[in-house]
Structure formats: C-alpha cells, structure tokens
Scaffold this motif. Structure first.
Motif, short mmCIF file in Angstrom:
data_model
loop_
_atom_site.label_atom_id
_atom_site.label_comp_id
_atom_site.label_asym_id
_atom_site.label_seq_id
_atom_site.Cartn_x
_atom_site.Cartn_y
_atom_site.Cartn_z
N MET A 192 0.81 -1.20 0.00
CA MET A 192 0.00 0.00 0.00
C MET A 192 0.86 1.26 0.00
O MET A 192 0.56 2.22 -0.69
N SER A 193 1.93 1.29 0.77
CA SER A 193 2.73 2.50 0.87
C SER A 193 3.46 2.83 -0.42
O SER A 193 3.85 3.97 -0.63
N MET A 194 3.62 1.86 -1.31
CA MET A 194 4.37 2.11 -2.55
C MET A 194 3.73 3.18 -3.43
O MET A 194 4.41 3.85 -4.18
N ASP A 195 2.44 3.37 -3.32
CA ASP A 195 1.78 4.38 -4.14
C ASP A 195 1.59 5.70 -3.39
O ASP A 195 0.98 6.61 -3.90
N LYS A 196 2.12 5.80 -2.19
CA LYS A 196 1.98 7.02 -1.40
C LYS A 196 3.26 7.84 -1.47
O LYS A 196 4.36 7.35 -1.30
N ARG A 197 3.07 9.14 -1.73
CA ARG A 197 4.19 10.07 -1.88
C ARG A 197 4.26 10.97 -0.64
O ARG A 197 3.27 11.60 -0.27
N ILE A 198 5.44 11.03 -0.04
CA ILE A 198 5.67 11.84 1.15
C ILE A 198 6.68 12.93 0.82
O ILE A 198 7.73 12.64 0.24
N LEU A 199 6.38 14.16 1.19
CA LEU A 199 7.32 15.27 1.03
C LEU A 199 7.97 15.53 2.39
O LEU A 199 7.26 15.78 3.37
N VAL A 200 9.29 15.45 2.45
CA VAL A 200 10.05 15.72 3.67
C VAL A 200 10.73 17.08 3.51
O VAL A 200 11.47 17.29 2.56
N VAL A 201 10.45 17.98 4.45
CA VAL A 201 10.97 19.35 4.37
C VAL A 201 11.74 19.69 5.64
O VAL A 201 11.16 19.72 6.73
N ASP A 202 13.03 19.92 5.50
CA ASP A 202 13.87 20.29 6.64
C ASP A 202 15.12 20.95 6.07
O ASP A 202 15.61 20.53 5.02
N ASP A 203 15.65 21.93 6.77
CA ASP A 203 16.85 22.62 6.28
C ASP A 203 18.14 21.91 6.68
O ASP A 203 19.22 22.33 6.29
N GLU A 204 18.03 20.81 7.42
CA GLU A 204 19.19 20.03 7.82
C GLU A 204 19.30 18.78 6.94
O GLU A 204 18.50 17.86 7.09
N PRO A 205 20.26 18.74 6.02
CA PRO A 205 20.38 17.60 5.10
C PRO A 205 20.48 16.25 5.79
O PRO A 205 19.94 15.26 5.30
N ASP A 206 21.15 16.19 6.95
CA ASP A 206 21.27 14.92 7.67
C ASP A 206 19.91 14.43 8.16
O ASP A 206 19.63 13.23 8.13
N VAL A 207 19.09 15.35 8.63
CA VAL A 207 17.74 14.99 9.10
C VAL A 207 16.90 14.51 7.92
O VAL A 207 16.22 13.48 8.01
N VAL A 208 16.98 15.23 6.81
CA VAL A 208 16.24 14.83 5.61
C VAL A 208 16.66 13.42 5.18
O VAL A 208 15.81 12.57 4.92
N ALA A 209 17.96 13.17 5.14
CA ALA A 209 18.46 11.86 4.71
C ALA A 209 17.99 10.75 5.64
O ALA A 209 17.61 9.67 5.19
N LEU A 210 18.00 11.01 6.93
CA LEU A 210 17.57 10.01 7.91
C LEU A 210 16.09 9.66 7.73
O LEU A 210 15.71 8.49 7.65
N ILE A 211 15.24 10.70 7.63
CA ILE A 211 13.81 10.47 7.46
C ILE A 211 13.52 9.84 6.10
O ILE A 211 12.73 8.90 5.99
N GLU A 212 14.18 10.35 5.06
CA GLU A 212 13.99 9.81 3.72
C GLU A 212 14.34 8.32 3.67
O GLU A 212 13.58 7.50 3.13
N GLY A 213 15.46 7.96 4.27
CA GLY A 213 15.87 6.56 4.28
C GLY A 213 14.87 5.67 4.99
O GLY A 213 14.54 4.58 4.52
#
Length: 129
Positions: free
Chosen positions: A1-22
């Motif tokens: 089910m999650s494969m068709d869901k798109r999430i936008l992650v917004v943060d000015d800290e690249p490390d935080v973005v990478a962690l959440i994205e991963g």
C-alpha cells in the motif's frame, strides 16, 4: 500500500532529511525532499504529496508559514501535515511551540529526537489509513 503514497520531507538540515527519507523508503513510500519552505511550496505545486513532514524552523519560510499557506488553499488543505521541531514544549522564549503547531491545523506535531523517525512513520501510517 505505501508504494503508491508520496511523502514530502521538508527540513533545512540535510542529515535529518536523509535520515527520514531513508526510513520512509524502507517502508516503500515514494519520497520527495525540500530544504526550505519556499522549495516545499514549489514541490507541492509540482506534485501533490499524500503527506508532508515539515520542520518548523527553517530559513526563507518557516514551517508554520508553509502549513498556513497550504491549509488556506482548497487544493492542498486536505494534505496531512506532520510538524517536526527541535524546540521543547516547555520553552517559552521562542515563538515556536506545540500549541502553535496544532493551532496551525497541523495533523500531528513530533519533537525531533532519537526515536522521532519511528514516530514519524507511525504518524504517517495513521494519517494515511
């Protein structure tokens, strides 16, 4: 089910973005990223996400301003928004607080911390169920 869901992650800290994205990619979500509020609005306009993980404190346009702008727009008002902040609930010397996040019509408000990625995943699951 999650494969068709798109999430936008917004943060000015690249490390935080990478962690959440991963972590979200592990759950098979499609993930877009933005590093400030202005870029976030552009990303939403280009491809409407199913949910947004939005940092509160960012340059150019903070998370509260982005949340307010999206919630006022009939095209985007139904997108669930999970606010994310490093500001403690009890800190009164800042304009960023849990109350402010919830009053901005955010759907959830999660403090940044060691287990915040798990809280984010759980929140997204519940919001998209």
């Amino acid at each position: 089910m999650s494969m068709d869901k798109r999430i936008l992650v917004v943060d000015d800290e690249p490390d935080v973005v990478a962690l959440i994205e991963g972590r979200l990619k592990k759950e098979k979500y499609q993930v877009d990223v933005a590093y400030n509020g202005v870029e976030a609005i552009k990303k939403v306009e280009e491809c409407i996400p199913d949910c947004i993980v939005l940092d509160v404190m960012m340059p150019e346009k903070d998370g509260y301003a982005v949340c307010a702008e999206l919630k006022k727009n009939p095209r985007y008002e139904e997108i669930p928004i999970v606010m994310l902040t490093a500001v403690a609930d009890h800190v009164s010397s800042t304009r960023y607080s849990h109350y402010d996040g919830m009053s901005m019509e955010a759907d959830d408000y999660i403090p940044k911390g060691p287990d915040s990625t798990e809280q984010i995943v759980q929140s997204i699951r519940e919001l998209l169920a």
